[in-house]
Every structure is written in C-alpha cells, then in structure tokens.
Motif scaffolding. Structure first.
Motif, mmCIF file in Angstrom:
data_model
loop_
_atom_site.group_PDB
_atom_site.id
_atom_site.type_symbol
_atom_site.label_atom_id
_atom_site.label_comp_id
_atom_site.label_asym_id
_atom_site.label_seq_id
_atom_site.Cartn_x
_atom_site.Cartn_y
_atom_site.Cartn_z
ATOM 1 N N THR A 1 -9.695 10.090 -10.500
ATOM 2 C CA THR A 1 -9.376 8.787 -10.512
ATOM 3 C C THR A 1 -10.997 8.255 -10.578
ATOM 4 O O THR A 1 -11.534 8.856 -10.345
ATOM 5 C CB THR A 1 -8.970 8.206 -9.232
ATOM 6 N N ASP A 2 -11.164 6.968 -10.140
ATOM 7 C CA ASP A 2 -12.415 5.821 -10.379
ATOM 8 C C ASP A 2 -11.669 4.302 -10.178
ATOM 9 O O ASP A 2 -11.048 3.781 -10.128
ATOM 10 C CB ASP A 2 -12.934 5.809 -11.792
ATOM 11 N N VAL A 3 -12.302 4.463 -8.073
ATOM 12 C CA VAL A 3 -12.173 3.837 -7.662
ATOM 13 C C VAL A 3 -12.765 2.638 -8.006
ATOM 14 O O VAL A 3 -11.789 1.638 -8.229
ATOM 15 C CB VAL A 3 -12.247 4.003 -6.248
ATOM 16 N N SER A 4 -13.971 2.873 -8.894
ATOM 17 C CA SER A 4 -14.390 1.612 -8.819
ATOM 18 C C SER A 4 -13.965 0.593 -10.162
ATOM 19 O O SER A 4 -14.548 -0.210 -9.684
ATOM 20 C CB SER A 4 -16.130 2.090 -9.835
ATOM 21 N N ASP A 5 -13.113 1.049 -10.810
ATOM 22 C CA ASP A 5 -12.612 -0.088 -12.219
ATOM 23 C C ASP A 5 -11.253 -0.323 -10.553
ATOM 24 O O ASP A 5 -11.061 -1.459 -11.811
ATOM 25 C CB ASP A 5 -11.736 1.191 -13.331
ATOM 26 N N LEU A 6 -10.866 -0.432 -10.102
ATOM 27 C CA LEU A 6 -10.321 -1.293 -9.126
ATOM 28 C C LEU A 6 -10.345 -2.529 -8.476
ATOM 29 O O LEU A 6 -9.888 -3.252 -8.817
ATOM 30 C CB LEU A 6 -9.726 -0.320 -7.260
ATOM 31 N N GLU A 7 -12.187 -2.125 -8.715
ATOM 32 C CA GLU A 7 -12.438 -3.649 -8.215
ATOM 33 C C GLU A 7 -13.868 -4.448 -9.297
ATOM 34 O O GLU A 7 -14.210 -4.951 -9.531
ATOM 35 C CB GLU A 7 -13.544 -3.573 -7.165
ATOM 36 N N THR B 1 1.037 -1.385 -0.207
ATOM 37 C CA THR B 1 0.356 0.436 0.023
ATOM 38 C C THR B 1 0.966 1.009 0.153
ATOM 39 O O THR B 1 1.042 2.393 -0.545
ATOM 40 C CB THR B 1 -1.406 -0.145 1.143
ATOM 41 N N TYR B 2 1.708 1.589 1.200
ATOM 42 C CA TYR B 2 2.763 2.360 1.067
ATOM 43 C C TYR B 2 3.815 1.837 -0.138
ATOM 44 O O TYR B 2 3.959 3.643 -0.672
ATOM 45 C CB TYR B 2 4.217 3.015 1.723
ATOM 46 N N THR B 3 3.937 1.594 -1.060
ATOM 47 C CA THR B 3 4.787 1.536 -2.345
ATOM 48 C C THR B 3 3.782 2.164 -3.491
ATOM 49 O O THR B 3 3.669 2.914 -3.958
ATOM 50 C CB THR B 3 4.716 -0.142 -3.289
ATOM 51 N N ASN B 4 2.584 1.875 -3.344
ATOM 52 C CA ASN B 4 1.548 2.336 -4.470
ATOM 53 C C ASN B 4 1.065 4.060 -4.196
ATOM 54 O O ASN B 4 1.551 4.559 -5.227
ATOM 55 C CB ASN B 4 0.002 1.919 -4.616
ATOM 56 N N VAL B 5 1.312 4.368 -2.986
ATOM 57 C CA VAL B 5 0.986 5.901 -2.310
ATOM 58 C C VAL B 5 2.334 6.617 -3.366
ATOM 59 O O VAL B 5 1.875 7.481 -3.230
ATOM 60 C CB VAL B 5 1.202 5.729 -1.180
ATOM 61 N N LEU B 6 3.325 5.754 -2.478
ATOM 62 C CA LEU B 6 4.527 6.727 -3.037
ATOM 63 C C LEU B 6 4.833 6.900 -5.051
ATOM 64 O O LEU B 6 5.577 7.794 -5.328
ATOM 65 C CB LEU B 6 5.986 5.643 -2.719
ATOM 66 N N LEU B 7 4.303 5.810 -5.352
ATOM 67 C CA LEU B 7 3.930 5.437 -6.787
ATOM 68 C C LEU B 7 2.760 6.340 -7.605
ATOM 69 O O LEU B 7 3.505 7.479 -8.205
ATOM 70 C CB LEU B 7 4.037 4.055 -7.459
ATOM 71 N N LEU B 8 1.896 7.085 -6.935
ATOM 72 C CA LEU B 8 1.334 7.962 -7.220
ATOM 73 C C LEU B 8 1.672 9.530 -7.484
ATOM 74 O O LEU B 8 1.466 10.184 -7.909
ATOM 75 C CB LEU B 8 0.446 7.377 -6.700
ATOM 76 N N ARG B 9 2.270 9.406 -6.141
ATOM 77 C CA ARG B 9 2.853 10.755 -5.304
ATOM 78 C C ARG B 9 3.604 11.151 -6.330
ATOM 79 O O ARG B 9 3.578 12.904 -7.143
ATOM 80 C CB ARG B 9 3.828 10.600 -4.603
#
Length: 265
Positions: A83-89, A60-68
C-alpha cells in the motif's frame, strides 16, 4: 461508492436534523441574550460533534473490515500486497474519484474518465484452482514429513550415528522434493494465463512428486523399524535387560525378608 454515498447522505441528514431540532425547540422568541445564544450554540456544537465523530469512527472501522476481507483473500493465494498511503492524499486521484462518482450517479449518459478505466485481473479457471490446491497439499505433506523426522531424532538413543545418517538422507530427499514443489509452483504461476495448455504437464509433475513423498515416508518407516531392531540386538540392551531382571529378583527377596519382621494385621 454506493455504500459510502449512502452513509454520507445519512450523516448529512442527521446533522440537518440537529439544526432543525434547535430551530423548533429553542427559537420560539423574537429576541435572545448573548448567554442564551451561546448556550444554544454550545448545545448544537456538542450534538453535531458527537454525530460527526461517531460517523467518522464507523467509516474508519468499516474500511478496516473491508481491507481485512481483501487481505484474507489475498493470503489464500499467497499474494504480497503493498500500500502507498501517500496516494490517499493525492489531490489529482481524489478529483478523479469525485469525477467518477459524479458521472456514475448524476449522468447515466456520461462515460467515466479514461484514467479510471483500469484493466481487470482475469479470474482463475477451475483447472488452475485445482492445481494450486494440489501444490498446497504437497507443501503440507512436506511439513508433516519434517515433523516425523524431528520425532525420530528424539528416540535416537545410543544409535545416534545410525539415526543421523538416516536423517541426513531423509533431509536430502525432502530438500529435493521441496525444490521440486517450489519449481512446480513457480511454473504454475508463470503459466497461469495459459493453464489449459500446461495443465497436463503440471498434473504429471504433481503425481511424480506425490510418489516421491510416499517413497520417503516408506523409507522413514523402514529406518525406524531397523533402528529398533538393531538396538534390541545390541549388547547394551541385553545387559540392561539382564540387570533389570536381577534387580527384580533382589527386590522380591528383600520383600520376603522384610515380611518376617512386619507385625500381622
């Protein structure tokens, strides 16, 4: 995908090693009581739970750094990301990602799905980057001019009407310049794909805008000097100066009189 695959494989190896350690260290007898089996399973659950939780948190933290990193780069180019969070599922999209990973790492001959082949954004050429930097510099210059106007308002004094007139004229000039810069930026964004053809047009407009900015700066400087000169010539200024001079003389006389009554050291 390669980085995520590596982290996932390492996590699975860690979980496998937890089970293997249990086999090597505890399963040394032929029979066990219910309490012993429960104790072994509880210990294994604690270890596996800790390892999996640690890996999930790290992911999770790695993804946050990548998005940052991505968002920071987007801010430099004044991009508005959504961003569309619904696409994540979205099961269909997740299956496409799984198919892409499978084709990428298990079969070098198999081509990725057509749905996964998305068009790429063309990079900005050197000319386009330079023009955008110039436009940004022009906006920064506009901010500095606005700050100068605010400082001029502080010293308005009794010449409020005169300063107000100067500020109004300057604000009008700045508004016009701001509109020119906004128009120039809009034209730049629209013609980005054909920057070579329109580059000279944008540069000429930027030069004109820069000249206009310098002209407004000169007008502000002249207005401030005229304001100070006019204020010094007013009757209020001369009267104040005369009053201060008289007060100073009175203070000197009072000090001389007081000195007569003060004891010597």
């Amino acid at each position: 995908m390669r980085f995520a695959r590596f982290k996932r494989g390492r996590c699975l190896k860690t979980v496998d090693s937890c089970f293997q350690d249990l086999k090597d260290s505890r399963l040394v007898e032929e029979t066990f009581t219910v309490d012993e089996v429960t104790d072994m399973l509880d210990g294994l659950q604690t270890v596996v739970h800790s390892e999996v939780e640690s890996e999930l948190i790290n992911t999770t933290y790695t993804n946050v750094l990548l998005l940052r990193q991505l968002f920071s780069q987007a801010e430099k180019w004044y991009l508005r990301l959504q961003t569309d969070v619904s696409d994540l599922e979205n099961r269909e999209l997740l299956e496409q990602v799984a198919e892409f990973e499978k084709s990428e790492f298990t079969s070098s001959n198999k081509k990725p799905s057509a749905d996964l082949i998305k068009p790429k954004l063309a990079p900005l050429n050197e000319g386009g980057s330079e023009l955008l930097n110039k436009a940004t510099a022009a906006l920064d210059e506009k901010v500095k001019l606005e700050k100068s106007l605010k400082e001029l308002q502080v010293i308005q004094g009794d010449q409020k009407g005169f300063i107000k007139s100067c500020i109004t004229d300057a604000n009008q000039d700045i508004t016009e310049l701001e509109n020119k810069v906004a128009t120039l930026k809009c034209q730049f964004e629209k013609t980005l794909n054909d920057a070579t053809e329109n580059q000279k047009f944008l540069e000429d407009n930027l030069v004109t805008t820069k000249h206009d900015l310098l002209k407004v700066q000169d007008q502000l400087s002249t207005a401030q000097k005229e304001l100070e000169k006019k204020f010094q010539q007013t009757a209020a200024y001369r009267n104040m100066k005369e009053i201060l001079s008289k007060k100073n003389e009175q203070i000197k006389d009072l000090r001389k009189k007081l000195a007569k009554y003060e004891p010597e050291d």
